[in-house]
Design an enzyme around this catalytic site. Structure first.
Site, short mmCIF file in Angstrom:
data_model
loop_
_atom_site.label_atom_id
_atom_site.label_comp_id
_atom_site.label_asym_id
_atom_site.label_seq_id
_atom_site.Cartn_x
_atom_site.Cartn_y
_atom_site.Cartn_z
CG HIS A 75 -2.06 -0.89 1.21
ND1 HIS A 75 -3.29 -0.98 1.98
CD2 HIS A 75 -2.24 -2.06 0.30
CE1 HIS A 75 -4.16 -1.92 1.59
NE2 HIS A 75 -3.47 -2.49 0.57
CE1 TYR A 204 -4.79 3.47 9.16
CE2 TYR A 204 -5.65 2.95 11.59
CZ TYR A 204 -4.74 2.71 10.59
OH TYR A 204 -3.90 1.56 10.46
N PRO A 296 -4.27 -0.83 18.74
CG PRO A 296 -6.23 -2.03 18.11
CD PRO A 296 -5.30 -1.34 19.34
CE LYS A 300 4.41 2.43 13.63
NZ LYS A 300 4.03 1.94 12.31
CE1 TYR A 394 -0.94 3.29 9.81
CE2 TYR A 394 -0.07 2.55 7.85
CZ TYR A 394 -0.88 2.30 8.69
OH TYR A 394 -1.91 1.44 8.50
P1 RFL Z 1 1.19 -13.43 20.58
O1 RFL Z 1 0.91 -13.40 19.14
O2 RFL Z 1 0.32 -13.04 21.65
O3 RFL Z 1 2.17 -15.04 20.77
C1 RFL Z 1 2.35 -15.43 22.15
C2 RFL Z 1 2.41 -16.73 22.12
O4 RFL Z 1 2.40 -17.42 23.37
C3 RFL Z 1 1.66 -18.38 23.76
N1 RFL Z 1 1.93 -18.49 25.17
C4 RFL Z 1 2.30 -19.53 25.94
N2 RFL Z 1 3.45 -20.55 25.43
C5 RFL Z 1 3.78 -21.53 26.31
N3 RFL Z 1 3.59 -21.16 27.89
C6 RFL Z 1 2.82 -20.31 28.04
N4 RFL Z 1 2.70 -20.06 29.36
C7 RFL Z 1 2.28 -19.40 27.37
N5 RFL Z 1 1.43 -18.30 27.36
C8 RFL Z 1 1.08 -17.71 26.30
C9 RFL Z 1 0.27 -18.11 23.05
O5 RFL Z 1 -0.67 -19.10 23.21
C10 RFL Z 1 0.85 -17.38 22.01
O6 RFL Z 1 0.63 -18.32 20.88
O7 RFL Z 1 2.48 -12.59 20.97
P2 RFL Z 1 3.72 -11.97 19.74
O8 RFL Z 1 4.54 -13.27 19.13
O9 RFL Z 1 4.65 -11.18 20.74
O10 RFL Z 1 3.17 -11.23 18.54
C11 RFL Z 1 2.57 -9.87 18.88
C12 RFL Z 1 1.27 -9.56 17.84
O11 RFL Z 1 0.28 -10.89 17.91
C13 RFL Z 1 0.51 -8.34 18.26
O12 RFL Z 1 1.40 -7.52 18.82
C14 RFL Z 1 -0.20 -7.87 17.16
O13 RFL Z 1 -1.09 -8.87 16.70
C15 RFL Z 1 -1.01 -6.55 17.46
N6 RFL Z 1 -1.91 -6.33 16.29
C16 RFL Z 1 -1.30 -5.52 15.16
N7 RFL Z 1 -0.19 -5.33 15.04
C17 RFL Z 1 0.37 -4.71 14.02
O14 RFL Z 1 1.76 -4.36 13.68
N8 RFL Z 1 -0.22 -4.23 12.93
C18 RFL Z 1 -1.54 -4.41 13.21
O15 RFL Z 1 -2.46 -4.14 12.06
C19 RFL Z 1 -2.26 -4.96 14.26
N9 RFL Z 1 -3.45 -5.30 14.28
C20 RFL Z 1 -3.16 -6.23 16.59
C21 RFL Z 1 -4.12 -6.00 15.40
C22 RFL Z 1 -3.90 -6.91 17.62
C23 RFL Z 1 -5.08 -7.15 17.68
N10 RFL Z 1 -5.59 -7.74 18.77
C24 RFL Z 1 -6.59 -8.73 18.86
C25 RFL Z 1 -4.97 -7.50 20.29
C26 RFL Z 1 -5.40 -5.93 15.58
C27 RFL Z 1 -6.03 -6.38 16.71
C28 RFL Z 1 -7.54 -6.61 16.59
C1 PHB Z 2 -6.28 -4.86 10.60
O1 PHB Z 2 -6.22 -5.17 9.39
O2 PHB Z 2 -6.45 -6.11 11.23
C2 PHB Z 2 -5.66 -3.59 11.03
C3 PHB Z 2 -4.96 -2.74 10.30
C4 PHB Z 2 -4.35 -1.49 10.81
C5 PHB Z 2 -4.58 -1.32 12.06
C6 PHB Z 2 -5.16 -2.31 12.88
C7 PHB Z 2 -5.57 -3.50 12.54
O3 PHB Z 2 -4.13 -0.16 12.58
#
Ligand code: RFL
Ligand code: PHB
Length: 403
Positions: A75, A204, A296, A300, A394
């Protein structure tokens, strides 16, 4: 008890743990991953969609970028809509050529899982009672149960990649860590649907009814979010109610042509800013959501996890290959600088784009706060200098240097 020796024990098979494992293995540093849930469960979590260039490069370096380049989409810009008025942030021109990659975290995770399996690297999914021991000593170890058997991993280092609710952070004695936290007075209700995206780029949107985000996963799959009160629950939102509310918050011309359909996933995520300092203690290193959470709004979270991974991977590689033990103590300081920049950006974008109602962002009247945020929006989304500040953050600030 099964006792196994590995240089690096990684807790958690989310994107942080899997990417670290893959990069280390490429450098000949063996590692074992312990994960609490099943691989399918990990893949069922719908999360991030936007990857900075730094993460794209890191996935290339890890040898897992083929499908991303084939199916993901660059993008060049992103849209902000304020009360229906659309503003284009030309990421590419404002940053001197940077873009962001639209490719779901689910797909990144799937690619990493497949590469790990193909390389024959060991992972223990569906493990329970993970505990980290003796991190202050030179002989740390991890214990867990798997398939009815007890395991002990003797290692040099433990990488805590187990997310916000994991055990790693809590292993650092309370007196030795400081936690900073802000819980926002709203969450994001997200819907995934097999419908074409309503726009080529993400939108957004800030409206009188609250925030909304139009995002996507592919040409046929959309991801939408709306701000909802923290007290709300998914059961209160039928698909029809969601689409109706979303359309009211997006610009009218977008809403008019938007294609809706049944949701294939619907969930509410609370919004939080959180940082744990330091991000290392003894032989334990924290990465990704285990150490920090961002709202979110700036996309980041996953990207901050990626810069932690790159920093630690480089430090550990230099330790094993060049005997550089001096770099080990620098991880937390290096990582935290970029973490706080990401935290600040995500907090600031959240402030500008959400409706806070009577809640105070800082100690001032709600009316005064509204004026401040309106002025912030005018400048940062209304002038070239302002848009450049947004665009540069960004697409992603530079990673820490390790040398
Ligand atoms: P995760 O993905 O939470 O993975 C951690 C893993 O550890 C396991 N675990 C254990 N394993 C062994 N023993 C234990 N005691 C344990 N306890 C937990 C868990 O089961 C899991 O598999 O962390 P990690 O790897 O640090 O990754 C981080 C990302 O997942 C997170 O920061 C992003 O998803 C945040 N996020 C976004 N980030 C972006 O850079 N761009 C985005 O567009 C974006 N959109 C989002 C998001 C997060 C969202 N939610 C649901 C919080 C949108 C949403 C809605
Ligand atoms: C997503 O597509 O899930 C998404 C994209 C941008 C954001 C947060 C979530 O800032």
């Amino acid at each position: 008890m099964n006792t196994i020796r590995t240089p690096v024990a990684i807790i958690g098979a989310g994107p942080a743990g899997l990417l670290l494992g893959q990069l280390l293995a490429k450098q000949g540093v063996e590692n074992i991953i312990v994960e609490r849930v099943s691989g399918d469960y990990v893949l069922g979590r719908i999360r991030a969609g936007i990857l900075e260039q730094g993460l794209v490069k890191l996935l290339q370096e890890a040898g897992v970028s083929d499908r991303m380049f084939a199916e993901g989409e660059y993008h060049r810009g992103v849209e902000i809509a304020i009360d229906g008025k659309r503003v284009h942030i030309d990421l590419e021109n404002l940053t001197g050529g940077d873009q962001v990659m639209c490719y779901g975290q689910t797909e990144v995770t799937r690619d990493l899982m497949e590469a790990r399996a193909a390389a024959g690297l060991t992972s223990y999914y569906e493990s329970s009672d993970t505990q980290i021991h003796d991190i202050e000593s030179d002989a740390p170890y991890v214990t867990f149960s798997h398939d009815g058997e007890q395991y002990r991993l003797d290692c040099d280092f433990v990488a805590g990649c187990d997310g916000f609710h994991g055990v790693s952070r809590k292993t650092i004695p309370e007196a030795k860590r400081t936690e900073f936290e802000r819980v926002y007075p709203f969450g994001w209700l997200g819907v995934l649907s097999d419908t074409p995206p309503c726009n080529d780029e993400l939108i957004y949107a800030k409206s009188e009814r609250g925030f909304a985000l139009a995002s996507m996963r592919s040409k046929t799959r959309s991801r939408y979010y709306i701000q909802v009160p923290l007290t709300d629950s998914v059961e209160n939102w039928s698909d029809d109610a969601f689409w109706e509310e979303l359309k009211k918050r997006l610009p009218a011309d977008v809403a008019e042509t938007m294609i809706t359909g049944p949701s294939i996933e619907k969930s509410i995520a609370p919004l939080r800013s959180f940082v744990c300092e330091p991000m290392q203690y003894g032989k334990l290193y924290l990465l990704g959501d285990a150490a920090h959470i961002v709202p979110p709004t700036g996309a980041k979270g996953l990207n901050l996890a990626a810069s932690d991974v790159e920093t630690l991977y480089k430090i550990l590689t230099k330790f094993y290959k060049e005997g550089r033990a001096d770099l080990l103590r620098e991880y937390s300081e290096k990582a935290l600088k970029r973490v706080w920049a990401g935290e600040r950006f995500s907090w600031w974008m959240s402030n500008m784009l959400h409706d806070y109602g009577d809640e105070q962002i800082t100690a001032m009247s709600a009316e005064m706060q509204d004026r401040f945020m309106a002025s912030e929006r005018d400048y940062y989304f209304g002038t070239e200098e302002g848009k450049t500040v947004v665009a540069k953050q960004y697409v992603g600030l530079p990673y820490p240097t390790v040398e």
